[in-house]
Structures are given as C-alpha cells and as structure tokens.
Design an enzyme around this catalytic site. Structure first.
Site, PDB file in Angstrom:
ATOM      1  N   ASP A 120       0.815  -1.217   0.000  1.00 44.44           N
ATOM      2  CA  ASP A 120       0.000   0.000   0.000  1.00 44.44           C
ATOM      3  C   ASP A 120       0.850   1.271   0.000  1.00 44.44           C
ATOM      4  OD1 ASP A 120      -2.519  -1.153  -0.085  1.00 44.44           O
ATOM      5  OD2 ASP A 120      -2.752  -1.209   2.096  1.00 44.44           O
ATOM      6  N   TYR A 229      -8.651   3.925  -3.988  1.00 46.83           N
ATOM      7  CA  TYR A 229      -8.785   3.320  -2.662  1.00 46.83           C
ATOM      8  C   TYR A 229      -8.537   4.310  -1.540  1.00 46.83           C
ATOM      9  CZ  TYR A 229      -7.829   0.256   1.319  1.00 46.83           C
ATOM     10  OH  TYR A 229      -7.841  -0.356   2.541  1.00 46.83           O
TER      11      TYR A 229
END
Length: 231
Positions: A120, A229
């Site tokens: 991430d 996201y």
C-alpha cells in the site's frame, strides 16, 4: 520567515516520539520550500519535550548555510539537502533509528514486499544501501550518506516517488513524502513493515516475495493514475 512551515516541521518532529520512532533525540524531520530555496529542520540535540517552532532552523538548500534560527541545525542536514536536490518530487524527509527498521539496516538487508500493508505504501522491496567506504566515512560523511542513497536508487532503477523510504547500511532508515506530515506517515509504516518482516522471516525463512499482480493492485489502487482506494 516561514512560520507555517516551522510549525508543520515542529508538529512532525513531535510525532516521532508519539509513535515510538525515536529514543532520546535520535531523529529529525525537515520540510522544503523549493520556491525560496530553503529547508526547515529540527535543531541538533534539543529534547522533544521542550522544542518549539522558534527552535526550527531555516537552511539554504544550495549552500547549507543557516538563513534563520538561533540553534545549530541537525547534523543530518547535509543528507536532507542532497535528497531534496536529487529527488525533486519530495517535500519532507524523516530520519530515525526506529528499532525494527534499524535492525534490518544493521543487518544490511532490504525489506522484501511480502504483504499488502507493505504494498500500500512501497512499490517493491525497500532497498538497503551498500556499506560506505572509508573515504566516504572520513570525508563529508552526512553528504556522502545522501549520495549512497541516491546511488542505490539510480543503480536499482527505483523511483523515489514510488519508494518513499530506504535503509542506510549499518545506520538506519530515511523516509520521505509530499510534506513533513506525509514523510512521518511513511516512516511509521516503514517501521511497521520492518517489524512484520522480521517475524515473517522467522516463521517462513524461505518466504517468497508477494505476487507481482497483488503488489501492483495494492500500490496502484492508492497511487496510480486511476487510484480509487481509501480507508
């Protein structure tokens, strides 16, 4: 001069002990104002409990001379200067001796990408530099520390915008971001994935890197051109 940036740098520095990234005064955060050609950085050796915005030191990005401030800038200032010069997309830099990231650095080991927490934030293995030479250590040490980081990224073809952190061999981690707060955020994650990585290696010594497709998915959905996201 730069009162807002000084406050931002102060708050970013105060976040280091809050998140257990530093012991004593072992760490520093800076931020750059590229239009003015200066950076603001923590003073050397000042305890976090008494530090104020007025203690922050303004330094010329080009010359390293103190432009404003009544204290000595962090001894790591030359490293920060060189990284800002080499990586034009970054706006804030953090250096710590956070425990688990420093363990990897002292072992001279990069941190492999084995899970989505890592993916991430870091687009691949977090690199570790080579050992510094005797000439580098005995010369302009802090400046050469920056050089060895840049050399690592250039030789490995790594984009500093996609890899906001590095381990300096036998030393510790540096992290960066779009500003001081973002750099601290990345330093927190770097320490967390370093912690996870140690236990992953103990549980599964031959653990391979995560699937490239999963790495791509997690990094690009947060940072790619079609990012979507957010938690």
């Amino acid at each position: 001069m730069l009162e807002d940036l000084k406050r931002q740098v102060l708050e970013a520095n105060l976040a280091l002990p809050k998140h257990n990234l530093v012991t004593l005064t072992w760490g520093n955060v800076s931020a750059v104002d590229r239009e003015r050609g200066v950076l603001v950085i923590k003073p050397s050796g000042v305890d976090y409990s008494v530090m104020t915005a007025d203690d922050m030191v303004v330094v010329s990005l080009e010359s390293g001379e103190v432009v404003e401030g009544h204290k000595k800038p962090s001894s790591d200032t030359p490293t920060h200067r060189l990284l800002y010069q080499a990586f034009p997309t970054i706006g804030g830099i953090v250096h710590t001796h956070s425990r688990h990231a420093t363990i990897w650095a002292q072992a001279g080991q990069p941190i492999p990408a084995t899970g989505t927490t890592h993916a991430d934030y870091f687009y691949g293995t977090i690199p570790c530099t080579r050992k510094m030479t005797e000439a580098e250590i005995n010369g302009e040490y802090e400046w050469e520390t920056g050089n060895v980081i840049v050399e690592t990224f250039e030789k490995q073809g790594i984009d500093a915008a996609q890899m906001p952190g590095v381990l300096v061999h036998s030393h510790g981690p540096f992290a960066w971001g779009k500003n001081a707060e973002d750099a601290v955020h990345n330093a927190i994650v770097l320490e967390e994935v370093a912690y996870m990585g140690i236990f992953c290696r103990q549980l599964a010594p031959q653990l391979p890197d995560m699937q490239q497709s999963l790495l791509d998915k997690h990094y690009l959905r947060k940072h790619g051109a079609k990012a979507y996201y957010g938690q």
